[in-house]
Scaffold this active site. Structure first.
Site, PDB file in Angstrom:
ATOM      1  N   PHE A   1       0.856  -1.192   0.000  1.00 25.12           N
ATOM      2  CA  PHE A   1       0.000   0.000   0.000  1.00 25.12           C
ATOM      3  C   PHE A   1       0.887   1.235   0.000  1.00 25.12           C
ATOM      4  O   PHE A   1       1.719   1.412   0.885  1.00 25.12           O
ATOM      5  CB  PHE A   1      -0.934   0.047   1.212  1.00 25.12           C
ATOM      6  CG  PHE A   1      -1.828   1.267   1.193  1.00 25.12           C
ATOM      7  CD1 PHE A   1      -2.984   1.282   0.425  1.00 25.12           C
ATOM      8  CD2 PHE A   1      -1.486   2.415   1.901  1.00 25.12           C
ATOM      9  CE1 PHE A   1      -3.792   2.410   0.360  1.00 25.12           C
ATOM     10  CE2 PHE A   1      -2.294   3.556   1.850  1.00 25.12           C
ATOM     11  CZ  PHE A   1      -3.452   3.549   1.074  1.00 25.12           C
TER      12      PHE A   1
ATOM     13  N   ASP B   1       9.178   2.673   1.885  1.00 24.29           N
ATOM     14  CA  ASP B   1       8.014   3.416   2.367  1.00 24.29           C
ATOM     15  C   ASP B   1       7.865   3.160   3.869  1.00 24.29           C
ATOM     16  O   ASP B   1       7.413   2.102   4.281  1.00 24.29           O
ATOM     17  CB  ASP B   1       6.773   2.942   1.587  1.00 24.29           C
ATOM     18  CG  ASP B   1       5.492   3.643   2.027  1.00 24.29           C
ATOM     19  OD1 ASP B   1       5.484   4.260   3.117  1.00 24.29           O
ATOM     20  OD2 ASP B   1       4.491   3.547   1.289  1.00 24.29           O
TER      21      ASP B   1
ATOM     22  N   LYS C   1       2.893   9.641   8.432  1.00 25.45           N
ATOM     23  CA  LYS C   1       1.969   9.469   9.556  1.00 25.45           C
ATOM     24  C   LYS C   1       2.459   9.994  10.914  1.00 25.45           C
ATOM     25  O   LYS C   1       1.943  10.982  11.412  1.00 25.45           O
ATOM     26  CB  LYS C   1       1.572   7.994   9.673  1.00 25.45           C
ATOM     27  CG  LYS C   1       0.657   7.550   8.517  1.00 25.45           C
ATOM     28  CD  LYS C   1       0.060   6.197   8.746  1.00 25.45           C
ATOM     29  CE  LYS C   1      -1.072   5.900   7.793  1.00 25.45           C
ATOM     30  NZ  LYS C   1      -0.694   5.247   6.528  1.00 25.45           N
TER      31      LYS C   1
END
Ligand SMILES: *Cc1c(COP(=O)(O)O)cnc(C)c1O
Length: 398
Positions: free
Chosen positions: A135, A222, A251
């Site tokens: 993702f 990532d 995040k």
């Protein structure tokens, strides 16, 4: 007594399956809804609220920053960008940072970099290796890199130039790229978050690092979800003792203030030149201050050790409470990034848990995801286990 306030959003676009509650304020690892019901927050805004809610030091730094500058634009130097970049460089052993506002933006920059890196070497149609169950975000480019047909459905034509491989299989990677002169990068998550909390083997990460070195590819990691202390080290790839060429963050970096960053090592740091990429809001003083403060509070409060220690304690307790329950297929994770996998889809547990005062999420249909603030205590970990265990047992028995 206050009247019960119904949580609805008739005018907000209906793009999320929302739990029917509306949160009003928080303190540490707890939040209250608009009806003053208390919740233990084991989701932390999806691995975002690193320091929990209303951390006094973060709040006062942001209050001060609001009175100085919120935004200026990248027409000018932004001193807080340099402070944060220097800190990220020191923590990673990498060399330069590009700032943006979210995870997909950081990944979009990485994908542009992979193409430009190829272009600079004479490769006109760069290809990037990506993974099954990956993702990377929901822009057209990053959803094309994502390995989930549900996220891609309806958005054809997808962006070209991706080669998809299974994780943890170096032979499959070699085979898929054999004789292909257009590969410029391998793009991976050290622990696939949205894909169901699947860690890549450390040995595999080392093998990929070596292959990228041999072939002249960029290793792009990532760490949007795994970065900034979540797994008990600053960045999850550090468990494998490797350094990527590109790392993306978002995040947890600003502890709730929106921010994204791409950190590049020497092989990638000079690929993007003036005019190649940019962002209006990226690196604004308010977001930068939040990040600088977040990183220094993580250090002052020993939150890497706390994430490792309380994370191991929580995983252990969950294993004891649920590991032998019929229908629980795995309890796994690193630090405060823990997944409890069930043998059947369990999205319904999110609402049930909220009813019981616990905020969680379910990812990949059947994996309960716990990514609480890094300040979680053992007593709070005990509460998570005490709240979750009977719910899971009842759900599986039903
Ligand atoms: C959440 C996430 C993204 C997307 O981040 P946004 O800020 O929602 O765009 C990308 N990659 C990973 C690994 C993520 O967990």
């Amino acid at each position: 007594m206050t009247a019960f306030i119904e949580a609805t959003s008739p005018h907000v676009m209906n793009t999320y399956g929302r739990v029917p509650i509306a949160l009003s304020h928080g303190q540490g690892c707890h939040v209250w809804d608009v009806n003053e019901k208390l919740y233990l927050d084991a989701l932390a805004g999806i691995a975002v609220n690193t320091l929990g809610h209303n951390h006094p030091k973060l709040v006062s730094a942001l209050q001060e920053q609001l009175t100085q500058l919120i935004h200026t634009s990248n027409y000018y130097h932004v001193p807080h960008q340099e402070t944060l970049a220097a800190k990220l460089v020191a923590l990673t052993g990498m060399s330069n940072v590009f700032f943006c506002n979210s995870g997909l933006e950081a990944n979009e920059a990485a994908l542009k970099m992979a193409r430009k890196y190829g272009h600079d070497k004479g490769i006109e149609r760069a290809e990037v290796v990506v993974y099954e169950k990956a993702f990377h975000g929901r822009s057209i480019a990053t959803l094309s890199a994502t390995g989930n047909p549900k996220i891609q459905a309806g958005f054809a034509p997808l962006v070209e130039g991706f080669i998809r491989v299974p994780k943890d299989d170096i032979e499959a990677l070699k085979k898929a790229t054999e004789g292909n002169p257009n590969i410029t990068a391998v793009f991976l998550e050290t622990i696939q978050g949205e894909g169901g909390l699947h860690p890549m083997r450390l040995e595999y990460l080392q093998q990929v690092r070596q292959l990228c070195d041999e072939r002249g590819w960029l290793l792009m990691i990532d760490e949007v979800q795994t970065g900034v202390g979540r797994t008990g080290k600053w960045f999850a790839h550090q468990w494998a003792g490797i350094v990527p060429d590109v790392m993306t963050l978002a995040k947890g970096l600003g502890s709730g203030v929106p921010v994204g960053a791409l950190v590049a090592g020497p092989k990638a740091a000079h690929v993007l030149q003036p005019g190649n990429h940019g962002s209006t809001f990226g690196g604004n003083p308010l977001a930068m201050r939040a990040c600088v403060e977040t990183l220094s509070i993580i250090e002052e409060e020993g939150l890497l050790d706390n994430a490792a220690k309380v994370g191991a304690y929580l995983k252990n307790s969950l294993q004891q409470a649920l590991g032998h329950v019929e229908g629980v297929t795995d309890v796994r994770g690193m630090g405060l990034m823990i997944g409890v996998e069930l043998a059947k889809p369990c999205g319904a547990l999110v609402g049930v848990a909220a009813d019981s005062g616990l905020l969680i999420s379910v990812t990949a249909d059947s994996v309960i995801r716990l990514v609480p603030p890094l300040i979680l205590t053992e007593a709070e970990a005990d509460s998570i286990v005490a709240l979750l265990t009977p719910l899971v047992k009842a759900f599986l028995a039903a």
